[in-house]
Design a protein around this motif. Structure first.
Motif, PDB file in Angstrom:
ATOM      1  N   THR A 135       0.879  -1.025   0.004  1.00 27.58           N
ATOM      2  CA  THR A 135      -0.022   0.095  -0.084  1.00 27.58           C
ATOM      3  C   THR A 135       0.765   1.264  -0.014  1.00 27.58           C
TER       4      THR A 135
ATOM      5  N   GLN B  77      -2.522   6.132   0.273  1.00 29.72           N
ATOM      6  CA  GLN B  77      -2.514   6.033   1.720  1.00 29.72           C
ATOM      7  C   GLN B  77      -1.823   4.611   2.068  1.00 29.72           C
TER       8      GLN B  77
ATOM      9  N   ASP C  13      -5.496   3.388  -1.716  1.00 28.19           N
ATOM     10  CA  ASP C  13      -4.108   3.156  -1.339  1.00 28.19           C
ATOM     11  C   ASP C  13      -3.063   3.817  -2.583  1.00 28.19           C
TER      12      ASP C  13
ATOM     13  N   GLU D 153       0.176   0.624   7.892  1.00 30.02           N
ATOM     14  CA  GLU D 153      -0.270   1.749   8.180  1.00 30.02           C
ATOM     15  C   GLU D 153       0.296   2.627   9.212  1.00 30.02           C
TER      16      GLU D 153
ATOM     17  N   GLN E 114      -2.119   1.289   4.330  1.00 34.51           N
ATOM     18  CA  GLN E 114      -3.027   0.622   5.135  1.00 34.51           C
ATOM     19  C   GLN E 114      -2.766  -0.681   5.577  1.00 34.51           C
TER      20      GLN E 114
END
Length: 484
Positions: A16, A36, A69, A42, A38
């Protein structure tokens, strides 16, 4: 011409946070995706959307597709002062504002005035590029860079990115970023066609160490799973992601309903009994089964998918020409308001009326599916059918793992004993598997002289590297497969 410099600001050590920076000359660069992190990748707290690289000299952002992502750090990119265009395919240009609006509400602010300013900025920056056409991205006395997007078959609007570099007196160099590549036999989308050539290929490796279950018969498996569930005379719950998976499910459910209706009419026309179950199949009144889509976000995406039918594959467009509505059929009921959601969930819980409910989110970690699960998991008349990967540590994984043995799951801090039936269907991954990834390379007329593997776990990358090196050796070609 020396190879272009590439830096990976995400999806280098995991799957991700896709974000890659490529320099067009010593001072100017372009970003491919800004996603982003994840799951296990994360970050926490204020670092969730943070940029860990300077934006000076970044002239443009190219978006391969609209999954979070790959686009989730765009708000932070804009907040950091990025003023360049956001280049993407024409379908992605329609879908991206919807994705970013939802992400903004969840991660940044629900203030309507702030949201509208942000969306206005996003929409002003987006420049849609038609598939298959070259566009000049950078031009100077000593260098030129052009970009072309090609359909990637992953979700509607997904693209792989071709970048061509030229300079006086040197041979052209072509760099290809795969983005996320799609698997064949995907409803709605044309199958992937690889590029003619690449000098450098930046290749995803999500499923580089495995093969998917056969996808060509997955609709039959979906029908069989639903028939097993409906035989219990209760509700079938299907957790699903809002974009891509939901639209594929609706498409295949419409196909099942259409075939059932034609079969019933044919039976009646020859005067045969129309009683279900005579062939051993469950006695199911398909024309009376409501298909309930309980996700406002998925409903928005589905409406936009329908408006973008010019980008569907030939079979899907043909169905529309026949007067069918693959994503808006008669038995489809969409649920928008929260009050309506609560009312329908309570009604189905109380009556156990046979119905098929598609609700978000796909791993049961939030969203409206949780209310259905809390109300229905303890009743053996109901069933849950999983059609997507359930990440480690998610409620969906716990239900999938412990449900068949009569275990329990914790939802919103509450222990729920699982008595409902649990079924899991494979073949629904939107990602290319190992064979597809290798085929993306070997179907090129000129194989890449260098391949960099990203967007995969260590095992997936190592395995894919070994398979690719073996293919090069078998073909008598020099390989340079790198794991950055």
């Amino acid at each position: 011409m020396r190879p272009p410099k590439v830096m990976h600001h995400g999806a280098r050590e995991g799957v991700t946070g896709s974000c890659h920076q490529l320099w067009m000359d010593d001072h100017c660069s372009v970003l491919i995706d800004c996603g982003q992190f994840q799951g296990t990748d994360e970050k926490t707290g204020d670092d969730l959307l943070a940029l860990d690289f300077p934006i000076e000299g970044i002239k443009a952002l190219i978006v391969t597709h609209v999954h979070i992502d790959h686009v989730g750090r765009i708000p932070n990119l804009l907040a950091s002062g990025f003023e360049g265009p956001i280049l993407c395919s024409e379908p992605s240009a329609r879908l991206l504002p919807i994705v970013l609006e939802d992400a903004f509400r969840l991660s940044i602010s629900r203030d309507q005035e702030q949201l509208e300013r942000y969306l206005n900025t996003v929409e002003q920056r987006i420049i849609p590029l038609p598939y298959g056409n070259w566009f000049t991205l950078h031009e100077a006395d000593d260098a030129m860079c052009k970009v072309r997007l090609q359909p990637a078959g992953h979700v509607l609007g997904s693209a792989y990115v071709e970048l061509e570099f030229s300079a006086p007196g040197t041979a052209e160099k072509r760099v290809v970023f795969s983005g996320d590549l799609g698997a064949p036999h995907s409803p709605l989308l044309p199958d992937l066609v690889p590029p003619e050539r690449a000098d450098l290929l930046i290749l995803e490796s999500t499923y580089g160490d495995r093969r998917h279950e056969d996808r060509s018969h997955r609709r039959d498996r979906l029908q069989a799973a639903i028939e097993r569930a409906l035989a219990d005379q209760g509700t079938v719950l299907i957790p699903s992601f809002s974009i891509g998976r939901t639209q594929e499910l609706l498409y295949e459910l419409e196909e099942i309903l259409h075939d059932k209706n034609e079969s019933t009419q044919a039976t009646r026309s020859v005067g045969e009994p129309s009683e279900a179950g005579s062939d051993g199949a469950p006695d199911i009144d398909w024309p009376q089964i409501p298909i309930i889509l309980d996700s406002p976000l998925a409903t928005r995406f589905t409406k936009t998918y329908t408006e973008l039918q010019g980008f569907w594959d030939e079979d899907a467009r043909h169905r529309m020409e026949e007067g069918r509505k693959p994503l808006a059929f008669k038995q489809l009921i969409t649920v928008d308001t929260h009050d309506e959601h609560i009312r329908i969930a309570q009604h189905l819980t109380d009556t156990a009326r046979p119905a098929i409910v598609i609700a978000g989110n796909g791993m049961c970690s939030g969203g409206r599916i949780v209310n259905y699960l809390k109300a229905m998991l303890g009743d053996s008349r109901h069933n849950v059918v999983f059609v997507g990967y359930q990440g480690k540590g998610t409620p969906g994984r716990d239900i999938q793992t412990h449900g068949p043995d009569g275990g329990y799951v914790e939802l919103d801090g509450e222990r729920i004993d699982i008595r409902a039936g649990i079924d899991s269907l494979l073949g629904y991954s939107a990602h290319a598997d190992q064979a597809d990834l290798v085929g993306f390379v070997t179907r090129m007329k000129e194989w890449p002289t260098e391949i960099r593997l990203i967007h995969g776990e260590d095992q997936a990358k190592r395995t894919l590297a070994e398979v690719l090196e073996a293919k090069y050796q078998e073909a008598g070609k020099q390989s340079n497969v790198v794991i950055p």
